[in-house]
Write a protein that holds these residues in place. Structure first.
Motif, PDB file in Angstrom:
ATOM      1  N   ALA A   1       0.833  -1.207   0.000  1.00 55.00           N
ATOM      2  CA  ALA A   1       0.000   0.000   0.000  1.00 55.00           C
ATOM      3  C   ALA A   1       0.864   1.253   0.000  1.00 55.00           C
ATOM      4  O   ALA A   1       0.574   2.226  -0.707  1.00 55.00           O
ATOM      5  N   VAL A   2       1.926   1.240   0.760  1.00 49.54           N
ATOM      6  CA  VAL A   2       2.799   2.417   0.808  1.00 49.54           C
ATOM      7  C   VAL A   2       3.531   2.575  -0.519  1.00 49.54           C
ATOM      8  O   VAL A   2       3.644   3.692  -1.045  1.00 49.54           O
ATOM      9  N   TYR A   3       4.021   1.476  -1.095  1.00 50.75           N
ATOM     10  CA  TYR A   3       4.706   1.567  -2.387  1.00 50.75           C
ATOM     11  C   TYR A   3       3.748   2.048  -3.475  1.00 50.75           C
ATOM     12  O   TYR A   3       4.121   2.805  -4.359  1.00 50.75           O
ATOM     13  N   ARG A   4       2.489   1.613  -3.415  1.00 54.26           N
ATOM     14  CA  ARG A   4       1.521   1.931  -4.459  1.00 54.26           C
ATOM     15  C   ARG A   4       1.066   3.382  -4.394  1.00 54.26           C
ATOM     16  O   ARG A   4       0.974   4.049  -5.416  1.00 54.26           O
ATOM     17  N   THR A   5       0.819   3.898  -3.191  1.00 59.39           N
ATOM     18  CA  THR A   5       0.186   5.211  -3.087  1.00 59.39           C
ATOM     19  C   THR A   5       0.990   6.236  -2.298  1.00 59.39           C
ATOM     20  O   THR A   5       0.561   7.383  -2.203  1.00 59.39           O
ATOM     21  N   GLY A   6       2.127   5.846  -1.746  1.00 61.35           N
ATOM     22  CA  GLY A   6       2.898   6.780  -0.926  1.00 61.35           C
ATOM     23  C   GLY A   6       3.665   7.794  -1.754  1.00 61.35           C
ATOM     24  O   GLY A   6       3.963   7.576  -2.924  1.00 61.35           O
ATOM     25  N   ARG A   7       3.959   8.924  -1.113  1.00 64.49           N
ATOM     26  CA  ARG A   7       4.786   9.962  -1.738  1.00 64.49           C
ATOM     27  C   ARG A   7       6.250   9.625  -1.482  1.00 64.49           C
ATOM     28  O   ARG A   7       6.626   9.303  -0.360  1.00 64.49           O
ATOM     29  N   ALA A   8       7.067   9.716  -2.513  1.00 66.09           N
ATOM     30  CA  ALA A   8       8.476   9.341  -2.385  1.00 66.09           C
ATOM     31  C   ALA A   8       9.372  10.573  -2.365  1.00 66.09           C
ATOM     32  O   ALA A   8       9.132  11.535  -3.088  1.00 66.09           O
TER      33      ALA A   8
ATOM     34  N   VAL B   1      15.789   6.463   0.234  1.00 68.38           N
ATOM     35  CA  VAL B   1      14.503   6.776  -0.388  1.00 68.38           C
ATOM     36  C   VAL B   1      13.448   6.561   0.693  1.00 68.38           C
ATOM     37  O   VAL B   1      13.442   5.528   1.359  1.00 68.38           O
ATOM     38  N   VAL B   2      12.581   7.550   0.877  1.00 68.57           N
ATOM     39  CA  VAL B   2      11.537   7.474   1.892  1.00 68.57           C
ATOM     40  C   VAL B   2      10.187   7.577   1.207  1.00 68.57           C
ATOM     41  O   VAL B   2       9.988   8.446   0.365  1.00 68.57           O
ATOM     42  N   ARG B   3       9.279   6.665   1.543  1.00 70.36           N
ATOM     43  CA  ARG B   3       7.910   6.710   1.024  1.00 70.36           C
ATOM     44  C   ARG B   3       6.974   6.899   2.211  1.00 70.36           C
ATOM     45  O   ARG B   3       7.090   6.174   3.204  1.00 70.36           O
ATOM     46  N   ILE B   4       6.062   7.866   2.088  1.00 68.26           N
ATOM     47  CA  ILE B   4       5.183   8.241   3.193  1.00 68.26           C
ATOM     48  C   ILE B   4       3.738   8.115   2.739  1.00 68.26           C
ATOM     49  O   ILE B   4       3.371   8.594   1.675  1.00 68.26           O
ATOM     50  N   HIS B   5       2.930   7.457   3.581  1.00 72.80           N
ATOM     51  CA  HIS B   5       1.522   7.242   3.267  1.00 72.80           C
ATOM     52  C   HIS B   5       0.714   7.343   4.565  1.00 72.80           C
ATOM     53  O   HIS B   5       1.081   6.725   5.564  1.00 72.80           O
ATOM     54  N   PRO B   6      -0.401   8.109   4.575  1.00 78.51           N
ATOM     55  CA  PRO B   6      -1.237   8.167   5.784  1.00 78.51           C
ATOM     56  C   PRO B   6      -1.877   6.810   6.067  1.00 78.51           C
ATOM     57  O   PRO B   6      -2.275   6.102   5.134  1.00 78.51           O
ATOM     58  N   ASN B   7      -1.990   6.426   7.359  1.00 79.66           N
ATOM     59  CA  ASN B   7      -2.512   5.096   7.688  1.00 79.66           C
ATOM     60  C   ASN B   7      -3.831   5.115   8.454  1.00 79.66           C
ATOM     61  O   ASN B   7      -4.297   4.072   8.878  1.00 79.66           O
ATOM     62  N   GLU B   8      -4.422   6.281   8.687  1.00 81.36           N
ATOM     63  CA  GLU B   8      -5.717   6.404   9.359  1.00 81.36           C
ATOM     64  C   GLU B   8      -5.697   5.885  10.792  1.00 81.36           C
ATOM     65  O   GLU B   8      -6.729   5.541  11.341  1.00 81.36           O
TER      66      GLU B   8
END
Length: 129
Positions: A25-32, A39-46
């Motif tokens: 999910a983070v790889y698919r929709t996170g901001r890199a 390399v940092v990928r960030i995604h909100p997790n609710e």
């Protein structure tokens, strides 16, 4: 239980990304965000807990080197004041194998600040560094 003298308290199990679907999910929709070392990928997790995943591929080095880099990144992430409710994957690049802890700390703090993942006060301090 003896006190942890000279050792870190480590990162709690709840603060780690462990399942494949969470990483996906983070790889698919996170901001890199990336730099020479990471390399940092960030995604909100609710949720209200920020979880970290650490990735060091074989390009980084052998198992000993990859595990050392991941330990250093885990400790650097543990020390930062990160906003709650995020899933963050931190990937090491080949140059991370030759970097010391201070370089990794600075690189990680810089990327998290750029990605808006640090608490506002911590982000202001990062800009002064």
């Amino acid at each position: 239980m003896p006190p942890l003298v000279g050792r870190s308290a480590g990162m709690h199990r709840d603060q780690r990304l462990r399942r494949r679907k969470d990483f996906a999910a983070v790889y698919r929709t996170g901001r890199a965000q990336g730099n020479r070392l990471l390399v940092v990928r960030i995604h909100p997790n609710e949720g209200d807990i920020t979880r970290f995943g650490f990735v060091a591929g074989k390009v980084v080095g052998g198992a000993v080197v990859r595990n050392r880099v991941k330990r250093r990144l885990r400790e650097a992430a543990r020390k930062l004041d990160v906003k709650p409710g995020l899933d963050i994957i931190i990937g090491a690049r080949k140059a991370a194998a030759d970097a010391d802890s201070h370089e990794l700390n600075r690189a990680l703090a810089s990327l998290l600040a750029r990605g808006g993942a640090l608490q506002p006060l911590a982000g202001a301090l990062e800009e002064t560094l």
